[in-house]
Design a protein around this motif. Structure first.
Motif, PDB file in Angstrom:
ATOM      1  N   LEU A 142       0.824  -1.212   0.000  1.00 47.65           N
ATOM      2  CA  LEU A 142       0.000   0.000   0.000  1.00 47.65           C
ATOM      3  C   LEU A 142       0.858   1.262   0.000  1.00 47.65           C
ATOM      4  O   LEU A 142       0.588   2.208  -0.738  1.00 47.65           O
ATOM      5  CB  LEU A 142      -0.931   0.023   1.210  1.00 47.65           C
ATOM      6  CG  LEU A 142      -2.255  -0.682   1.061  1.00 47.65           C
ATOM      7  CD1 LEU A 142      -2.970  -0.763   2.401  1.00 47.65           C
ATOM      8  CD2 LEU A 142      -3.131   0.025   0.047  1.00 47.65           C
ATOM      9  N   LEU A 143       1.885   1.260   0.834  1.00 46.00           N
ATOM     10  CA  LEU A 143       2.752   2.443   0.905  1.00 46.00           C
ATOM     11  C   LEU A 143       3.522   2.654  -0.398  1.00 46.00           C
ATOM     12  O   LEU A 143       3.749   3.791  -0.805  1.00 46.00           O
ATOM     13  CB  LEU A 143       3.713   2.341   2.095  1.00 46.00           C
ATOM     14  CG  LEU A 143       3.058   2.452   3.464  1.00 46.00           C
ATOM     15  CD1 LEU A 143       4.078   2.194   4.566  1.00 46.00           C
ATOM     16  CD2 LEU A 143       2.384   3.807   3.656  1.00 46.00           C
ATOM     17  N   GLY A 181       2.345   1.782  -3.302  1.00 38.26           N
ATOM     18  CA  GLY A 181       1.339   2.168  -4.284  1.00 38.26           C
ATOM     19  C   GLY A 181       0.756   3.552  -4.071  1.00 38.26           C
ATOM     20  O   GLY A 181       0.118   4.106  -4.955  1.00 38.26           O
ATOM     21  N   LEU A 182       0.968   4.119  -2.874  1.00 40.01           N
ATOM     22  CA  LEU A 182       0.412   5.432  -2.564  1.00 40.01           C
ATOM     23  C   LEU A 182       1.512   6.421  -2.146  1.00 40.01           C
ATOM     24  O   LEU A 182       1.439   7.016  -1.074  1.00 40.01           O
ATOM     25  CB  LEU A 182      -0.594   5.309  -1.416  1.00 40.01           C
ATOM     26  CG  LEU A 182      -1.762   4.363  -1.621  1.00 40.01           C
ATOM     27  CD1 LEU A 182      -2.525   4.166  -0.324  1.00 40.01           C
ATOM     28  CD2 LEU A 182      -2.675   4.886  -2.710  1.00 40.01           C
ATOM     29  N   ALA A 204       0.399   9.973  -1.047  1.00 42.48           N
ATOM     30  CA  ALA A 204      -0.627  10.123  -0.009  1.00 42.48           C
ATOM     31  C   ALA A 204      -0.180  11.164   1.000  1.00 42.48           C
ATOM     32  O   ALA A 204       1.011  11.369   1.234  1.00 42.48           O
ATOM     33  CB  ALA A 204      -0.862   8.785   0.687  1.00 42.48           C
ATOM     34  N   SER A 246      -2.711  10.669   6.227  1.00 48.01           N
ATOM     35  CA  SER A 246      -3.186   9.366   5.740  1.00 48.01           C
ATOM     36  C   SER A 246      -2.166   8.271   6.013  1.00 48.01           C
ATOM     37  O   SER A 246      -2.525   7.160   6.408  1.00 48.01           O
ATOM     38  CB  SER A 246      -3.471   9.422   4.240  1.00 48.01           C
ATOM     39  OG  SER A 246      -4.484  10.346   3.969  1.00 48.01           O
ATOM     40  N   ILE A 247      -0.902   8.573   5.812  1.00 40.12           N
ATOM     41  CA  ILE A 247       0.159   7.592   6.056  1.00 40.12           C
ATOM     42  C   ILE A 247       0.211   7.243   7.539  1.00 40.12           C
ATOM     43  O   ILE A 247       0.321   6.072   7.908  1.00 40.12           O
ATOM     44  CB  ILE A 247       1.519   8.131   5.557  1.00 40.12           C
ATOM     45  CG1 ILE A 247       1.501   8.203   4.034  1.00 40.12           C
ATOM     46  CG2 ILE A 247       2.670   7.262   6.057  1.00 40.12           C
ATOM     47  CD1 ILE A 247       2.666   8.941   3.423  1.00 40.12           C
TER      48      ILE A 247
END
Length: 184
Positions: free
Chosen positions: A137-138, A140-141, A144, A148-149
């Protein structure tokens, strides 16, 4: 397996540590970015040290516990990096994502190395899956927002801590060592 049962409290301590970190990240809305990175660094160093101690207590020493030993080393290294550079940069975010993937794979390997399928093994394997997912996820984002992180890492730590704590208490009560397909 006997060493794991004797060290159930180390696993429980890692779970509680993750739960506390997760709750702090989710609900402490006034945490600054620098404070969060330092807190994250502290969390991964302590968790890494717990992994190293668990590996050293394995029945055959570090050789049998190599996945936990390596996981602990990676975690301690990341914690030190976070302390040296207490801000979230693209490099630190990449390192955190990579840490999640590497430690998750090692957690899954450690779970698979348990002698028989059990609820403890499943809890440990799912904790590894959650670590791999946070890393992906990190990665892919990358754009962000910081808030949000922080919340995402907090949610991960909360789930991870719950799974680790469940595994520890299954070991403590002896229910986690019963094969899943054993007659009752």
């Amino acid at each position: 397996m006997d060493a794991l049962i004797r060290s159930w409290w180390l696993l429980a301590l890692r779970g509680v540590l993750a739960l506390v970190f997760g709750l702090a990240a989710i609900f402490h809305t006034r945490i600054t970015l620098g404070e969060f990175v330092l807190l994250f660094g502290l969390y991964v160093v302590l968790d890494g040290l717990g992994s190293i101690v668990s590996a050293m207590r394995a029945d055959d020493g570090a050789l049998a516990g190599w996945p936990l030993l390596l996981e602990g080393g990676v975690s301690v290294a990341l914690g030190v990096i976070a302390w040296v550079s207490p801000r979230i940069s693209p490099t630190l975010l990449f390192l955190i994502a990579t840490w999640g993937i590497i430690t998750g794979i090692l957690e899954i390997v450690a779970a698979v190395k348990l002698p028989q399928p059990s609820t403890t093994q499943w809890c440990l394997a799912l904790s590894g899956v959650s670590s791999v997912l946070i890393g992906m996820l990190l990665l892919g984002l990358p754009a962000a927002g910081v808030a949000s992180i922080i919340r995402l890492l907090g949610l991960y730590a909360f789930v991870f801590g719950g799974l680790i704590l469940a595994a520890a208490f299954r070991l403590r009560t002896g229910r986690g060592t019963v094969p899943l397909l054993a007659p009752r």
